[in-house]
Design a protein around this motif. Structure first.
Motif, short mmCIF file in Angstrom:
data_model
loop_
_atom_site.label_atom_id
_atom_site.label_comp_id
_atom_site.label_asym_id
_atom_site.label_seq_id
_atom_site.Cartn_x
_atom_site.Cartn_y
_atom_site.Cartn_z
N ARG A 178 1.10 4.04 -3.10
CA ARG A 178 0.83 5.47 -2.92
C ARG A 178 2.02 6.32 -3.37
O ARG A 178 1.84 7.41 -3.93
CB ARG A 178 0.49 5.76 -1.46
CG ARG A 178 -0.90 5.27 -1.05
CD ARG A 178 -1.99 5.99 -1.82
NE ARG A 178 -3.33 5.65 -1.31
CZ ARG A 178 -4.46 6.20 -1.78
NH1 ARG A 178 -4.41 7.08 -2.77
NH2 ARG A 178 -5.63 5.84 -1.28
N GLN A 222 0.33 9.36 4.53
CA GLN A 222 -0.92 9.43 5.27
C GLN A 222 -2.02 8.66 4.54
O GLN A 222 -2.83 7.98 5.18
CB GLN A 222 -1.35 10.89 5.48
CG GLN A 222 -2.56 11.04 6.38
CD GLN A 222 -2.35 10.40 7.75
OE1 GLN A 222 -1.47 10.79 8.51
NE2 GLN A 222 -3.16 9.38 8.07
N ARG A 223 -2.04 8.74 3.22
CA ARG A 223 -3.01 7.96 2.45
C ARG A 223 -2.75 6.46 2.62
O ARG A 223 -3.69 5.66 2.70
CB ARG A 223 -2.95 8.36 0.98
CG ARG A 223 -3.51 9.77 0.72
CD ARG A 223 -3.27 10.21 -0.71
NE ARG A 223 -3.91 11.50 -0.95
CZ ARG A 223 -3.60 12.32 -1.95
NH1 ARG A 223 -2.65 11.96 -2.82
NH2 ARG A 223 -4.20 13.47 -2.11
N SER A 245 0.83 -1.21 0.00
CA SER A 245 0.00 0.00 0.00
C SER A 245 0.87 1.25 0.00
O SER A 245 0.58 2.24 -0.71
CB SER A 245 -0.92 0.01 1.22
OG SER A 245 -1.84 -1.05 1.19
N ASP A 256 -4.14 5.31 5.89
CA ASP A 256 -5.59 5.13 5.77
C ASP A 256 -5.92 3.82 5.06
O ASP A 256 -6.83 3.08 5.49
CB ASP A 256 -6.21 6.31 5.02
CG ASP A 256 -6.08 7.62 5.79
OD1 ASP A 256 -5.87 7.58 7.02
OD2 ASP A 256 -6.18 8.69 5.15
N ASP A 257 -5.17 3.52 4.00
CA ASP A 257 -5.39 2.26 3.27
C ASP A 257 -5.17 1.05 4.19
O ASP A 257 -5.95 0.10 4.18
CB ASP A 257 -4.41 2.16 2.09
CG ASP A 257 -4.66 3.18 1.00
OD1 ASP A 257 -5.76 3.77 0.97
OD2 ASP A 257 -3.73 3.41 0.20
N ALA A 317 1.34 11.14 0.69
CA ALA A 317 1.18 9.75 0.24
C ALA A 317 1.23 8.78 1.42
O ALA A 317 0.48 7.79 1.46
CB ALA A 317 2.28 9.41 -0.77
#
Length: 263
Positions: free
Chosen positions: A65, A85-86, A61, A89-90, A83
């Motif tokens: 990103r 932080q995304r 993941s 979240d993933d 990226a």
């Protein structure tokens, strides 16, 4: 393992990069929780951790990103942190990453153009590492985020005692496993024939710094160096997944020894 290829990119008339990367499951693990990205101008390794498929999902993941950051065309510390932080979240939203402690290390470099020219920016979260070979010397660029590194820094144990320490695998920062802190950054100037090694601890568990330096001395071509180091790590036990990238800097009149393939 597929044949490793050296990729090249001409940044300018007097700057050229060559690189190669590989990941191997090793000899004792059932799956590979490492992942890497080697696309100009970003070269990173992620070492996942967590039960079942959790670590693999976390590392992939994060790499996915960051791959999107390269696609977008602007790689910077700010874009990397968005990226990450995304990716967190993933990881938290994935049904197979519910185990406490699921996450991934991240380390690597990106090429950045500042006011005074090109430079590398090294980044690090966890205990995967970036090394720099300059001239005939190898130095560790990143500082591990680990319990044993804190013990070394406080003088409680020596570096030689770290490998066998009962907390040798305990890291203090990761992507996804705890509150996301920004990576540590180190700026590195560019010099001709510099070599950067970006690796998971599956390499450094099996090869000393001198061993890494030896294979870089013997193998100027990144693909050959990568393959030689992975083979040595496996022969020395292959206790963990092994992932590394080697990047070579060529400036001015240097001639390439690798493939002419562009990436």
């Amino acid at each position: 393992m597929p044949e490793t290829t050296t990729h090249t990119h001409s940044v300018s008339d007097d700057l050229r990069l060559e690189w190669a990367g590989v990941t191997d499951r090793g000899r004792r693990r059932d799956n590979n929780q490492d992942a890497f990205l080697a696309r100009f101008p970003l070269y990173v390794v992620a070492d996942g951790m967590g039960g079942h498929a959790g670590g693999e999902i976390a590392s992939q993941s994060t790499i996915s990103r960051l791959d999107a950051v390269v696609d977008a065309g602007t790689v910077s510390a700010a874009e990397v942190e968005v990226a990450l932080q995304r990716a967190v979240d993933d990881i938290h939203e994935h049904p197979e990453t519910t185990d406490e402690g699921t996450g991934t290390t991240l380390t690597g470099v990106f090429l950045d153009r500042g006011d005074d020219g090109w430079r590398w920016v090294a980044l690090n979260i966890g205990d995967s590492r970036v090394y720099l070979k300059r001239g005939d010397q190898l130095s560790q660029v990143t500082t591990d985020h680990s319990v044993v590194q804190e013990l070394i820094a406080s003088g409680k144990i020596s570096p030689e005692e770290a490998d066998g320490h009962p907390y040798s695998n305990v890291i203090t920062r990761a992507v996804g496993a705890n509150e996301l802190l920004p990576p540590d950054y180190v700026s590195i100037d560019l010099q001709d024939e510099d070599r950067l090694v970006i690796c998971s601890d599956g390499l450094t568990k099996e090869l000393t710094d001198y061993g890494i330096l030896h294979f870089l001395r013997e193998n100027p071509d990144p693909a050959t160096a990568v393959d030689a180091m992975v083979e040595a790590a496996l022969e020395n036990g292959g206790r963990d997944n092994v992932t590394l990238i080697v990047v070579r800097v060529l400036t001015g009149g240097s001639s390439s020894t690798g493939s002419d393939s562009e990436d």
